[in-house]
Scaffold this active site. Structure first.
Site, PDB file in Angstrom:
ATOM      1  N   ASP A   7     -11.161  -3.410  -3.854  1.00 15.60           N
ATOM      2  CA  ASP A   7     -10.397  -3.605  -5.074  1.00 15.60           C
ATOM      3  C   ASP A   7     -10.511  -5.069  -5.474  1.00 15.60           C
ATOM      4  O   ASP A   7     -10.764  -5.941  -4.626  1.00 15.60           O
ATOM      5  CB  ASP A   7      -8.927  -3.225  -4.871  1.00 15.60           C
ATOM      6  CG  ASP A   7      -8.125  -3.321  -6.164  1.00 15.60           C
ATOM      7  OD1 ASP A   7      -8.504  -2.638  -7.140  1.00 15.60           O
ATOM      8  OD2 ASP A   7      -7.149  -4.077  -6.206  1.00 15.60           O
ATOM      9  N   GLU A  52       0.069 -12.431 -18.705  1.00 14.84           N
ATOM     10  CA  GLU A  52       0.045 -10.974 -18.527  1.00 14.84           C
ATOM     11  C   GLU A  52      -0.616 -10.597 -17.204  1.00 14.84           C
ATOM     12  O   GLU A  52      -0.162  -9.688 -16.500  1.00 14.84           O
ATOM     13  CB  GLU A  52      -0.723 -10.293 -19.671  1.00 14.84           C
ATOM     14  CG  GLU A  52      -0.389 -10.802 -21.058  1.00 14.84           C
ATOM     15  CD  GLU A  52      -1.241 -12.004 -21.424  1.00 14.84           C
ATOM     16  OE1 GLU A  52      -2.431 -11.825 -21.735  1.00 14.84           O
ATOM     17  OE2 GLU A  52      -0.691 -13.116 -21.403  1.00 14.84           O
ATOM     18  N   HIS A 150       0.390  -5.939  -7.495  1.00 13.09           N
ATOM     19  CA  HIS A 150      -0.976  -5.595  -7.130  1.00 13.09           C
ATOM     20  C   HIS A 150      -1.537  -6.673  -6.200  1.00 13.09           C
ATOM     21  O   HIS A 150      -1.270  -7.864  -6.380  1.00 13.09           O
ATOM     22  CB  HIS A 150      -1.859  -5.513  -8.373  1.00 13.09           C
ATOM     23  CG  HIS A 150      -1.558  -4.333  -9.239  1.00 13.09           C
ATOM     24  ND1 HIS A 150      -2.543  -3.554  -9.799  1.00 13.09           N
ATOM     25  CD2 HIS A 150      -0.379  -3.797  -9.636  1.00 13.09           C
ATOM     26  CE1 HIS A 150      -1.976  -2.594 -10.518  1.00 13.09           C
ATOM     27  NE2 HIS A 150      -0.660  -2.728 -10.428  1.00 13.09           N
ATOM     28  N   ASP A 155      -4.158  -2.996  -2.048  1.00 16.33           N
ATOM     29  CA  ASP A 155      -4.545  -1.837  -2.852  1.00 16.33           C
ATOM     30  C   ASP A 155      -5.755  -1.130  -2.254  1.00 16.33           C
ATOM     31  O   ASP A 155      -5.862   0.103  -2.325  1.00 16.33           O
ATOM     32  CB  ASP A 155      -4.833  -2.264  -4.290  1.00 16.33           C
ATOM     33  CG  ASP A 155      -3.560  -2.592  -5.056  1.00 16.33           C
ATOM     34  OD1 ASP A 155      -2.467  -2.499  -4.457  1.00 16.33           O
ATOM     35  OD2 ASP A 155      -3.654  -2.947  -6.240  1.00 16.33           O
TER      36      ASP A 155
END
Length: 228
Positions: A7, A52, A150, A155
């Site tokens: 990931d 973000e 995350h 992950d």
């Protein structure tokens, strides 16, 4: 079979518009079982971190400022990946960033033939359902209580568990050895013992009395399903 579940975390959604990879986590699996060998690195993207993106993975520009450039970890990463299939969730996204970073430091891109996309697998297996990593963890009972934000390695570890379930469940990992040994079994024809007394076969059919009692019982049932 050796596979790598991986990931990435990034500064945004599009490497062609200047977004960069900032974290990569890889989990080695052999015959769908994690071996305990992982690869993990943070990278300095040499650019600002949009708010973000930081809200998603928690990696700030200040945190990444002293981390190595991707080019400094590329050789070790490629050595870890080897020529194994690479498993990712929404793999086009991760492959896009990985190959953009490799190209930027004069390495050959990784062939898309090695791509295994768990998102595509999940859509085939569960059409109409939610297919995010969180949703799949919930579906398959994978504990994600420690996933506050995350993180590439976290992950990848969660995805490795989901991948096992998506591709057949835990039973496929019973074949732990790299090679399967085929054992020839000699089949012996059955022969009855000599000198013993053979017992007569026991009757298994219901008696007339048992059938009558069963018919009486059926008469007491109200609206049985087999008559609907």
């Amino acid at each position: 079979m050796r596979e790598i579940v991986f990931d990435t975390e990034t500064t945004g959604l599009d490497p062609l518009s200047g977004d960069r990879l900032v974290e990569i986590g890889c989990v080695e699996m052999v015959n769908r079982c994690p071996t305990g060998r992982n690869f993990h690195a943070w990278c300095n993207p040499q650019r600002d971190m949009p708010m973000e993106a930081e809200r998603v993975h928690g990696l700030s520009s200040a945190f990444l400022a002293d981390k190595p450039l991707f080019g400094a970890i590329a050789a070790d990463l490629l050595a870890f990946l080897g020529d194994s299939p690479l498993v990712a969730h929404n793999a086009q996204f991760d492959f896009g960033f990985l190959n953009a970073e490799l190209a930027a430091c004069a390495h050959e891109p990784i062939s898309l033939d090695r791509m295994v996309d768990t998102l595509a697998i999940a859509r085939r297996r569960h059409p109409g359902a939610k297919h995010s990593l969180d949703a799949l963890c919930t579906r398959y009972g994978v504990d994600r209580s420690h996933r506050v934000k995350h993180g590439a390695l976290l992950d990848a570890e969660l995805l490795a568990q989901v991948y096992v379930e998506l591709t057949g469940g835990r039973q496929i990992g019973l074949e732990l050895a790299g090679e399967v040994t085929v054992t020839t079994v000699e089949i012996t024809t059955f022969r009855p013992r000599t000198g013993g007394v053979l017992r007569p076969a026991r009757p298994h059919a219901a008696t007339a009395e048992e059938l009558a009692r069963h018919a009486e019982f059926l008469e007491t049932l109200k609206a049985p399903l087999w008559l609907n």
